[in-house]
Design an enzyme around this catalytic site. Structure first.
Site, short mmCIF file in Angstrom:
data_model
loop_
_atom_site.label_atom_id
_atom_site.label_comp_id
_atom_site.label_asym_id
_atom_site.label_seq_id
_atom_site.Cartn_x
_atom_site.Cartn_y
_atom_site.Cartn_z
N ASN A 78 0.83 -1.22 0.00
CA ASN A 78 0.00 0.00 0.00
C ASN A 78 0.86 1.26 0.00
O ASN A 78 0.37 2.35 0.25
CB ASN A 78 -0.96 0.01 1.20
N HIS A 105 3.46 1.88 1.99
CA HIS A 105 3.98 2.35 3.28
C HIS A 105 5.49 2.23 3.38
O HIS A 105 6.11 1.39 2.73
CB HIS A 105 3.29 1.64 4.47
C1 F6R Z 1 9.79 -3.53 7.55
C2 F6R Z 1 9.13 -2.39 6.97
C3 F6R Z 1 8.07 -2.54 5.93
C4 F6R Z 1 8.53 -3.33 4.72
C5 F6R Z 1 7.43 -3.41 3.67
C6 F6R Z 1 7.82 -4.31 2.53
O1 F6R Z 1 10.73 -3.13 8.53
O2 F6R Z 1 9.42 -1.33 7.35
O3 F6R Z 1 7.68 -1.26 5.52
O4 F6R Z 1 9.67 -2.74 4.17
O5 F6R Z 1 6.25 -3.87 4.24
O6 F6R Z 1 7.88 -5.62 2.97
P1 F6R Z 1 8.45 -6.78 2.04
O7 F6R Z 1 9.90 -6.51 1.87
O8 F6R Z 1 8.20 -8.05 2.83
O9 F6R Z 1 7.69 -6.71 0.77
#
Ligand code: F6R
Length: 282
Positions: A141, A143
């Site tokens: 999303n 973030h």
């Molecule tokens: C984790 C964090 C999250 C991830 C994001 C992507 O510390 O801050 O914002 O970076 O959710 O997650 P992945 O890499 O699992 O797609």
């Protein structure tokens, strides 16, 4: 902002690790902000490889972006097994390198007073001299850390509720495998704020896979909005680097420009190497 596109996940991971290694070599006591999730696993694997080949990380200080509220471990005392980001960091990075336990900072999901803890965490980052390089992924999303849509772009470290999409994404990636029921998953997290992240001197965002292509383009080339908190990268005043694999880059409009910039940067750095050996030039 510089965007580097690599052929696949492994090459993206290697390139991101090289950026981190360059920093550690030029500033052995640097402060690095760390992320969890599937994306940086390859980067951490590459860092471990650099360490095996001689990279010393004993003076490096680290601050993690976030942690679920209600779980977690004290990194200074033990490494117990659970679904915390602290354990993830231990498994994926800390047990393979020589970062000292006292130099590791991860939000304490078990804090008795989370609000006070968040202020303490901000103070510790300041005491360490600020973050030199913040590693970031991007959520489905948009973030950054757990700054979900609508989070203020000036926000600081705090407790945040997680959105349904983030819960679903993280449940599938981590909790399901461990046989944990959906309703037993924490619904809140401690997270660095967008304002905190933007104070890092350098940002290194990494993303891979088709699933991320749209949101990456939205963050890098769409308007800046709290609905996609990673779009705050456009407000960063220091050096921001984005390393993508090819699949994650497919929705970008300015792709030819990014490739062109990378090409001229490498020509410039080769020329600079020649110039820097001539001490009479300014
Ligand atoms: C984790 C964090 C999250 C991830 C994001 C992507 O510390 O801050 O914002 O970076 O959710 O997650 P992945 O890499 O699992 O797609």
């Amino acid at each position: 902002m510089k965007v580097f596109i690599r052929k696949n996940y492994d090459e993206m991971s290697r390139y991101a690790a090289e950026i981190i290694v360059d920093l550690i070599k030029t500033k052995p006591n640097c402060v690095i902000g760390l992320a969890t999730g599937g994306t940086p696993i390859g980067t951490y694997r590459e860092l471990a490889d650099f360490h095996r080949k001689g990279l010393d990380m004993s003076k490096v200080k680290t601050f993690n972006l976030d942690e679920y509220l209600g779980i977690g471990i004290d990194m200074k005392k033990s490494y117990e097994s659970d679904q915390s980001y602290a354990r993830f960091m231990y498994e994926e990075l800390f047990k393979h390198v020589n970062i000292k336990k006292e130099n590791i900072h991860i939000p304490n999901g078990l804090s008795k007073n989370p609000d006070k803890f968040c202020q303490w965490y901000e103070d510790e980052i300041k005491k360490a001299g600020g973050i030199d390089l913040q590693i970031l992924g991007i959520g489905g999303n948009g973030h950054w850390a757990f700054n979900e849509p609508g989070a203020s772009l000036y926000s600081r470290t705090r407790v945040e509720p997680l959105t349904k999409q983030t819960l679903d994404d993280n449940y599938d990636a981590f909790y399901k495998k461990a046989g944990i029921k959906r309703d037993k998953m924490p619904h809140f997290a401690i997270t660095m704020g967008i304002g905190t992240i933007l104070e890092a001197r350098n940002l290194l965002m990494i993303a891979n896979g088709k699933k991320k292509a749209k949101v990456v383009a939205r963050a890098l080339e769409g308007s800046v909005t709290s609905q996609v908190t990673a779009s705050a990268i456009q407000l960063h005043s220091g050096e921001s680097m984005v390393v993508l694999d090819k699949e994650a880059s497919t929705e970008l409009k300015n792709i030819e420009h990014y490739k062109h910039v990378e090409k001229i940067l490498s020509i410039r750095s080769k020329n600079n190497q020649k110039i820097s050996s001539d001490s009479s030039t300014v």
